[in-house]
Motif scaffolding. Structure first.
Motif, PDB file in Angstrom:
ATOM      1  N   GLY A 239       0.793  -1.229   0.000  1.00 13.00           N
ATOM      2  CA  GLY A 239       0.000   0.000   0.000  1.00 13.00           C
ATOM      3  C   GLY A 239       0.818   1.266   0.000  1.00 13.00           C
ATOM      4  N   ILE A 240       2.025   1.236   0.577  1.00 11.36           N
ATOM      5  CA  ILE A 240       2.864   2.430   0.655  1.00 11.36           C
ATOM      6  C   ILE A 240       3.161   2.999  -0.721  1.00 11.36           C
ATOM      7  CG2 ILE A 240       4.937   0.966   0.764  1.00 11.36           C
ATOM      8  CD1 ILE A 240       4.477   4.481   2.289  1.00 11.36           C
ATOM      9  N   TRP A 241       3.313   2.130  -1.727  1.00 11.25           N
ATOM     10  CA  TRP A 241       3.684   2.619  -3.055  1.00 11.25           C
ATOM     11  C   TRP A 241       2.525   3.316  -3.748  1.00 11.25           C
ATOM     12  CZ3 TRP A 241       8.372   2.930  -2.371  1.00 11.25           C
ATOM     13  CH2 TRP A 241       9.116   1.918  -1.772  1.00 11.25           C
ATOM     14  N   TYR A 242       1.310   2.821  -3.571  1.00 15.50           N
ATOM     15  CA  TYR A 242       0.144   3.471  -4.171  1.00 15.50           C
ATOM     16  C   TYR A 242      -0.228   4.740  -3.413  1.00 15.50           C
ATOM     17  CZ  TYR A 242      -0.362  -0.963  -6.652  1.00 15.50           C
ATOM     18  OH  TYR A 242      -0.143  -2.071  -7.437  1.00 15.50           O
ATOM     19  N   THR A 243      -0.267   4.643  -2.089  1.00 21.02           N
ATOM     20  CA  THR A 243      -0.615   5.817  -1.290  1.00 21.02           C
ATOM     21  C   THR A 243       0.491   6.864  -1.367  1.00 21.02           C
ATOM     22  OG1 THR A 243      -1.946   4.479   0.219  1.00 21.02           O
ATOM     23  CG2 THR A 243      -1.217   6.613   1.024  1.00 21.02           C
ATOM     24  N   GLY A 244       1.752   6.422  -1.413  1.00 19.48           N
ATOM     25  CA  GLY A 244       2.867   7.359  -1.527  1.00 19.48           C
ATOM     26  C   GLY A 244       2.852   8.110  -2.844  1.00 19.48           C
ATOM     27  N   THR A 245       2.646   7.366  -3.955  1.00 19.54           N
ATOM     28  CA  THR A 245       2.564   8.006  -5.269  1.00 19.54           C
ATOM     29  C   THR A 245       1.362   8.939  -5.335  1.00 19.54           C
ATOM     30  OG1 THR A 245       3.586   6.069  -6.315  1.00 19.54           O
ATOM     31  CG2 THR A 245       2.403   7.592  -7.755  1.00 19.54           C
TER      32      THR A 245
END
Length: 393
Positions: A303-309
């Motif tokens: 999730g960090i990669w989607y929420t971060g982007t």
């Protein structure tokens, strides 16, 4: 190449660069958010050490991005730098102090003969996490609500006595702290709302980061419980701030006379008149929500990669509506005509051109960060790994 571009094009190019750096900084504030969770997630010294070391491998990215963001702003829009950093210095000094505490804490928490004890530096990390996020969020909100300052470039010609010629004057004795203290009722609510939204966003990003970076069953179980609460709080404060922003009077610039005037629903108009920015904002919001969905509902650790982007795209869009489409990005509520725009606060054509060539190195810097990040995160951090390492935060 760049020397053939018009001054306005260079100004717009550098506003995009500064906006992107600001967006990356907000994403990297997950380090600050994680520091506020040390005692919520770590119930033993071993667990707290895992959390601190997970964040310790990334804190320099945040610090470096903050410095780069400030440096880019100084070089491309020096009048903003001299006005805000020179006038609202108490809020910026508080932010700087918080980041100094962070650097000292990571260096000395596990130092031999640490007479203050590890807990003291963990408290410092907590302080940095809360102060750094709330103050930065409130400071950015003033890009939309305004600050009380005046600018008179003719002061450069008024050399009287031994007084230095000062272009910008801050018109309150609080020098920036009014963003979270004594400003008007409506602006105060707006600024605090964004400050709290950034705080809880940083905590959400930190929880997603821990799920992706730490291999410890007890810590991961606690992150899942904390994630739901912090997600609700983040969405509440951010949506309140965003919806209210769209219906606030904004600071518009007459394209012909360059006069600054108040315009009802200015930021809503900016979104409607800049469809590409609106698309960026919507993609960003969807990315944030999708990352949260797969983490909370699907128990994914990606999730960090989607929420971060999504965070980067959302913040980028907000910076763009603050500065583009004939809008004052740093408005003055004391004197509307002192408000700063990308046109009246930028460096010269020569300076922006020279800096633009330097900016071509940015992709290489980003590639270095990506490679370094990937090398550090080849496998999730464990207590066994920390015990075998010679260096531990």
């Amino acid at each position: 190449m760049f020397e053939n571009l018009s001054l306005l094009t260079l100004q717009e190019y550098w506003w995009i660069i500064v906006s992107l750096l600001g967006a990356l900084l907000v994403f990297l504030l997950f380090v600050q958010g994680g520091q506020t969770l040390i005692y919520s997630l770590g119930k033993t010294d071993s667990e707290r050490t895992i959390i601190v070391n997970s964040l310790g491998r990334k804190w320099e990215f945040t610090f470096t991005t903050l410095v780069t963001f400030g440096g880019a702003f100084f070089a491309s829009f020096p009048l903003f730098y001299s006005t805000s950093f020179g006038g609202a210095y108490w809020v910026w000094m508080a932010i700087l102090f918080a980041f100094i505490l962070q650097a000292v804490s990571y260096e000395y928490r596990k130092k031999d003969n640490n007479f203050l004890g590890a807990k003291t530096f963990e408290v410092f990390l907590n302080l940095n996490g809360f102060l750094g996020t709330i103050l930065l969020g409130a400071a950015v909100s003033t890009f939309f609500t305004g600050s009380q300052f005046s600018i008179d470039k003719m002061n450069l010609l008024r050399l009287t006595g031994d007084k230095m010629p000062i272009i910008s004057s801050w018109e309150t004795p609080f020098h920036g702290l009014e963003a979270i203290w004594t400003t008007s009722h409506l602006a105060f609510i707006q600024n605090i709302a964004l400050g709290l939204a950034v705080l809880f966003l940083s905590r959400v990003l930190a929880l997603l980061y821990f799920q992706n970076n730490i291999e410890n069953a007890e810590i991961i179980t606690r992150t899942k419980k904390c994630l739901k609460v912090n997600t609700v709080l983040f969405l509440t404060f951010f949506l309140f701030w965003l919806i209210r922003l769209l219906f606030l009077d904004g600071f518009a610039v007459n394209p012909e006379t360059k006069e600054v005037v108040m315009e009802a629903n200015k930021y809503l108009h900016n979104l409607l008149e800049m469809p590409l920015v609106t698309v960026i904002l919507l993609i960003g919001v969807v990315g944030v929500l999708f990352g949260l969905f797969i983490s909370i509902i699907k128990n994914s650790d990606k999730g960090i990669w989607y929420t971060g982007t999504g965070t980067v795209l959302t913040v980028l869009a907000l910076f763009l509506i603050a500065g583009f489409n004939n809008t004052s990005y740093y408005p003055s509520t004391f004197d509307l005509q002192s408000s700063l725009t990308i046109e009246n606060s930028s460096s010269s054509h020569f300076t922006l051109t020279a800096m633009s060539y330097v900016s071509l190195l940015v992709p290489f810097v980003l590639a270095y960060i990506f490679i370094s990040w990937r090398a550090m995160d080849k496998k999730k951090i464990t207590s066994e790994e920390l015990e075998s390492e010679s260096h531990s935060y």
